[in-house]
Design an enzyme around this catalytic site. Structure first.
Site, PDB file in Angstrom:
ATOM      1  N   CYS A 268       4.060  -4.317  13.919  1.00  0.00           N
ATOM      2  CA  CYS A 268       5.038  -3.886  12.968  1.00  0.00           C
ATOM      3  C   CYS A 268       6.401  -4.139  13.270  1.00  0.00           C
ATOM      4  O   CYS A 268       7.594  -4.514  12.595  1.00  0.00           O
ATOM      5  CB  CYS A 268       5.023  -2.347  12.685  1.00  0.00           C
ATOM      6  SG  CYS A 268       5.230  -1.355  14.051  1.00  0.00           S
TER       7      CYS A 268
ATOM      8  N   THR B  91       0.912  -1.293  -0.098  1.00  0.00           N
ATOM      9  CA  THR B  91       0.113  -0.060   0.032  1.00  0.00           C
ATOM     10  C   THR B  91       0.819   1.241   0.036  1.00  0.00           C
ATOM     11  O   THR B  91       0.473   2.065  -0.696  1.00  0.00           O
ATOM     12  CB  THR B  91      -0.899  -0.060   1.378  1.00  0.00           C
ATOM     13  OG1 THR B  91      -1.631  -1.213   1.423  1.00  0.00           O
ATOM     14  CG2 THR B  91      -1.858   1.051   1.047  1.00  0.00           C
ATOM     15  N   GLY B  92       1.982   1.269   0.829  1.00  0.00           N
ATOM     16  CA  GLY B  92       3.000   2.323   0.807  1.00  0.00           C
ATOM     17  C   GLY B  92       3.352   2.680  -0.517  1.00  0.00           C
ATOM     18  O   GLY B  92       3.407   3.961  -1.027  1.00  0.00           O
TER      19      GLY B  92
ATOM     20  N   GLU C 200       5.175   4.925   7.201  1.00  0.00           N
ATOM     21  CA  GLU C 200       5.349   3.793   8.428  1.00  0.00           C
ATOM     22  C   GLU C 200       5.136   2.358   7.994  1.00  0.00           C
ATOM     23  O   GLU C 200       4.034   2.285   7.915  1.00  0.00           O
ATOM     24  CB  GLU C 200       4.776   4.358   9.669  1.00  0.00           C
ATOM     25  CG  GLU C 200       5.113   5.798  10.073  1.00  0.00           C
ATOM     26  CD  GLU C 200       6.513   5.878  10.829  1.00  0.00           C
ATOM     27  OE1 GLU C 200       7.244   4.683  10.958  1.00  0.00           O
ATOM     28  OE2 GLU C 200       7.016   6.986  11.058  1.00  0.00           O
TER      29      GLU C 200
HETATM   30  N1  LIG Z   1       5.926   1.457  10.904  1.00  0.00           N
HETATM   31  C1  LIG Z   1       5.023   1.434  11.771  1.00  0.00           C
HETATM   32  O1  LIG Z   1       4.927   2.062  12.587  1.00  0.00           O
HETATM   33  C2  LIG Z   1       3.735   0.538  11.592  1.00  0.00           C
HETATM   34  C3  LIG Z   1       2.854   0.444  12.766  1.00  0.00           C
HETATM   35  C4  LIG Z   1       1.665  -0.218  12.494  1.00  0.00           C
HETATM   36  C5  LIG Z   1       1.451  -1.038  11.427  1.00  0.00           C
HETATM   37  N2  LIG Z   1       2.380  -1.075  10.563  1.00  0.00           N
HETATM   38  C6  LIG Z   1       2.389  -2.085   9.304  1.00  0.00           C
HETATM   39  O2  LIG Z   1       0.859  -2.156   8.881  1.00  0.00           O
HETATM   40  C7  LIG Z   1       0.693  -3.449   8.140  1.00  0.00           C
HETATM   41  C8  LIG Z   1      -0.622  -3.813   8.676  1.00  0.00           C
HETATM   42  O3  LIG Z   1      -1.588  -3.043   8.606  1.00  0.00           O
HETATM   43  P1  LIG Z   1      -2.901  -3.053   7.400  1.00  0.00           P
HETATM   44  O4  LIG Z   1      -3.032  -4.361   7.278  1.00  0.00           O
HETATM   45  O5  LIG Z   1      -3.982  -2.206   7.692  1.00  0.00           O
HETATM   46  O6  LIG Z   1      -2.164  -2.382   6.268  1.00  0.00           O
HETATM   47  P2  LIG Z   1      -2.935  -1.837   4.912  1.00  0.00           P
HETATM   48  O7  LIG Z   1      -1.522  -1.414   4.255  1.00  0.00           O
HETATM   49  O8  LIG Z   1      -3.418  -3.029   4.138  1.00  0.00           O
HETATM   50  O9  LIG Z   1      -3.873  -0.722   5.151  1.00  0.00           O
HETATM   51  C9  LIG Z   1      -3.380   0.189   6.176  1.00  0.00           C
HETATM   52  C10 LIG Z   1      -4.521   1.436   5.766  1.00  0.00           C
HETATM   53  O10 LIG Z   1      -4.312   1.944   4.576  1.00  0.00           O
HETATM   54  C11 LIG Z   1      -5.538   2.020   3.684  1.00  0.00           C
HETATM   55  N3  LIG Z   1      -5.480   1.730   2.284  1.00  0.00           N
HETATM   56  C12 LIG Z   1      -5.354   0.615   1.661  1.00  0.00           C
HETATM   57  N4  LIG Z   1      -5.329   0.650   0.523  1.00  0.00           N
HETATM   58  C13 LIG Z   1      -5.110   1.772   0.050  1.00  0.00           C
HETATM   59  C14 LIG Z   1      -4.776   2.535  -1.041  1.00  0.00           C
HETATM   60  N5  LIG Z   1      -4.662   2.133  -2.395  1.00  0.00           N
HETATM   61  N6  LIG Z   1      -4.510   3.824  -1.036  1.00  0.00           N
HETATM   62  C15 LIG Z   1      -4.780   4.645   0.280  1.00  0.00           C
HETATM   63  N7  LIG Z   1      -5.021   3.965   1.299  1.00  0.00           N
HETATM   64  C16 LIG Z   1      -4.958   2.377   1.383  1.00  0.00           C
HETATM   65  C17 LIG Z   1      -6.385   1.012   4.414  1.00  0.00           C
HETATM   66  O11 LIG Z   1      -7.707   1.102   4.332  1.00  0.00           O
HETATM   67  C18 LIG Z   1      -5.899   1.154   5.928  1.00  0.00           C
HETATM   68  O12 LIG Z   1      -6.652   2.279   6.301  1.00  0.00           O
HETATM   69  C19 LIG Z   1       1.699  -3.971   8.885  1.00  0.00           C
HETATM   70  O13 LIG Z   1       2.715  -4.151   7.410  1.00  0.00           O
HETATM   71  C20 LIG Z   1       2.501  -3.403   9.853  1.00  0.00           C
HETATM   72  O14 LIG Z   1       3.848  -3.691   9.604  1.00  0.00           O
HETATM   73  C21 LIG Z   1       3.528  -0.377  10.554  1.00  0.00           C
HETATM   74  C1  LIG Z   2       4.450   1.299  16.507  1.00  0.00           C
HETATM   75  N1  LIG Z   2       3.749   0.248  17.413  1.00  0.00           N
HETATM   76  C2  LIG Z   2       5.021  -0.639  17.988  1.00  0.00           C
HETATM   77  C3  LIG Z   2       3.176   0.873  18.414  1.00  0.00           C
HETATM   78  C4  LIG Z   2       2.910  -0.442  16.554  1.00  0.00           C
HETATM   79  C5  LIG Z   2       3.479  -1.328  15.518  1.00  0.00           C
HETATM   80  O1  LIG Z   2       2.659  -1.874  14.994  1.00  0.00           O
END
Ligand SMILES: NC(=O)c1ccc[n+]([C@@H]2O[C@H](COP(=O)([O-])OP(=O)(O)OC[C@H]3O[C@@H](n4cnc5c(N)ncnc54)[C@H](O)[C@@H]3O)[C@@H](O)[C@H]2O)c1
Ligand SMILES: C[N+](C)(C)CC=O
Length: 485
Positions: free
Chosen positions: A279, A227-228, A245
């Site tokens: 994460c 997604t990023g 993130e």
């Molecule tokens: N680095 C950090 O601090 C951190 C913290 C928490 C979670 N994460 C990461 O998040 C991931 C898990 O979360 P997830 O499954 O919700 O992630 P995801 O990427 O599926 O979704 C995250 C958000 O993005 C939105 N999204 C999805 N497709 C999109 C698009 N095309 N355009 C814009 N927005 C869109 C989703 O609706 C949701 O709100 C894991 O990879 C985890 O490591 C990272």
């Molecule tokens: C950033 N933290 C550790 C709070 C949540 C990660 O998924």
């Protein structure tokens, strides 16, 4: 949804059921927005920024409102924690801790609001004044994930408000409840209409519009790497500022001279906390060969006793995974690990306990005899799955630890502090813990190296992400240049 100071439903009338992952019961039904709702929220935020007074409100007054939000979160902590546990399945103890952290984040950024001063430059030009000021960026799109729904949103909301931006928040469509509640608290705290807007709905419509829109100046995203990448591409249309993130595959390095019992206990906490849906989970355990077998035996023995269950029941140590779809993903990775030749020594299946059959549970799972080239070692599983590797030298473990595309976090365990510091200095990660795992707090920056993303949340850097830097130069005695006479 909360747009321009009004609680509204989507123009489509569509709704979404919010499911408790512990028992699949519907705990709420919320409105489901689409692209048009997202556009409405963007316009509200744009108008509030361009024509409203928030960006020029004295910083201490903005700080007071942000502080008030912290106090309201503390007041309503029980309700917020209950909602978070219902929505995510995490234990109520974890949710209480999250709510404390969240209130602290609002309080921290409230305190920084009026300390975001500029700088006077000693210009090499006589009779001049040169200064650097920080200004809000403008309209911020904020997209957050499901694993720490309100915590990740708060890391974005608090600094954006403190610095005078306007914003549109989009929580994960499957865990919106605590973010909705905090918008009620922001309204109560006195955030002016149009400044903070909330849209609900899927990423590929509501979220995509936030990253594409030419009226959004910054997009802050927490979520998965794929997604990023989409967001980076979508954001290029108007060259918006981006903060990402993303995920991690975080090494937990244990040297033979580590405090054995503490390192075992923390190795479990590193990976199995919140069913591994963190994460920064320590999902890659690297153990020095001379203690490897004894250490692994202790980890397996203790992991086998982890109590899965209802997060509201005392004694439960871990809840379910977030959804059936996510459990399928975790299961497919376990199959990949087996096919790659990793040796499954614990778990690898759904629990047999009849009480857990309605939830998306998965047993704590451990693979040994892993090698760095395996997908199960390289890719983020985001579940209760630990891989264990052996190492014999410091150089070898540094190379192995750095050998993934990610660079979010890692830990090193040793009583030889010089050695631990050497390893810490060589790890290509945004956070390195020495003799600990997991601490994060409002005062220290959080973010990734490599494909774990860029930009920082928390700390003063987390505030600066929401500002533009402007250099203002004033000539106090203007003179003709004479160049073109
Ligand atoms: N680095 C950090 O601090 C951190 C913290 C928490 C979670 N994460 C990461 O998040 C991931 C898990 O979360 P997830 O499954 O919700 O992630 P995801 O990427 O599926 O979704 C995250 C958000 O993005 C939105 N999204 C999805 N497709 C999109 C698009 N095309 N355009 C814009 N927005 C869109 C989703 O609706 C949701 O709100 C894991 O990879 C985890 O490591 C990272
Ligand atoms: C950033 N933290 C550790 C709070 C949540 C990660 O998924």
């Amino acid at each position: 949804m909360y747009i321009d100071g009004q609680w509204i439903e989507s123009h489509t009338g569509n709704t979404r059921d919010i499911i408790n992952p512990f028992n699949q019961e519907v705990i709420a039904t919320v409105t489901e927005g689409d692209k048009k709702d997202s556009q409405l929220a963007i316009q509200a935020a744009r108008t509030a920024f361009d024509k409203g007074e928030w960006s020029t409100t004295p910083a201490n007054e903005r700080g007071e409102i942000v502080q008030k939000i912290a106090e309201l979160i503390r007041r309503d902590k029980e309700e917020l924690a209950r909602l978070e546990s219902l929505d995510t399945g995490k234990t109520i103890i974890e949710s209480h801790a999250d709510m404390d952290d969240i209130a602290n984040v609002f309080q921290y950024f409230a305190g920084l609001a009026d300390k975001n001063g500029g700088e006077v430059i000693q210009a090499p030009i006589p009779d001049s004044e040169s200064r650097v000021v920080r200004e809000p960026i403008g309209v911020c799109g904020q997209i957050s994930p499901w694993n720490y729904p309100l915590l990740q949103a708060s890391w974005k909301l608090a600094p954006a408000l403190a610095t005078g931006n306007t914003l549109i928040a989009k929580p994960s469509e499957i865990t919106p409840l605590t973010t909705i509640k905090v918008f009620e608290l922001m309204e109560e705290a006195g955030v002016p209409k149009g400044v903070a807007n909330l849209v609900l709905g899927p990423g590929n419509t509501v979220g995509a519009e936030l990253s594409t829109s030419l009226d959004v100046d910054l997009i802050s995203f927490t979520g998965g790497i794929e997604t990023g990448k989409k967001i980076m591409q979508a954001a290029s249309g108007n060259v918006k500022k981006i903060a990402l993130e993303l995920g991690g595959k975080n090494p937990n390095i244990v040297f033979a001279d580590a405090d054995f019992d503490t390192a075992v206990d923390q190795a479990l906490n590193a990976v199995f906390f919140h069913a591994g849906q963190v994460c920064s989970a320590g999902s890659r355990l690297l153990v020095e060969d001379s203690i490897h077998d004894r250490f692994v035996e202790a980890v397996i023995e203790q992991a086998g006793r982890i109590k899965l269950g209802n997060g509201f029941v005392e004694g439960t140590q871990s809840g379910p995974l977030i959804s059936a779809q996510h459990r399928d993903k975790v299961e497919s990775y376990v199959e990949i690990g087996k096919q790659e030749g990793a040796e499954l020594v614990l778990g690898g299946k759904r629990p047999d306990d009849p009480e857990l059959q309605d939830g998306f549970f998965y047993e704590p799972t451990i693979f040994v005899n892993c090698t760095s080239d395996m997908r199960i070692v390289q890719e983020e599983v985001f579940g209760p799955v630990l891989t264990i590797e052996k190492f014999s030298t410091t150089e070898e473990v540094i190379e192995k630890a750095n050998d993934t595309i990610y660079g979010l976090a890692g830990a090193v365990w040793s009583t030889d502090i010089e050695k631990a510091e050497t390893v810490a200095s060589k790890l290509r990660m945004g956070t390195v813990w020495i003799n600990d795992f997991h601490p994060y707090f409002a005062q220290a920056p959080w973010g990734g190296f490599k494909q774990s993303g860029f930009g920082r949340e928390l700390g003063h850097m987390g505030l600066e992400e929401y500002t533009e830097v402007k250099h203002i130069f004033r000539n106090k005695k203007p003179q003709p240049t004479g160049w073109f006479v």
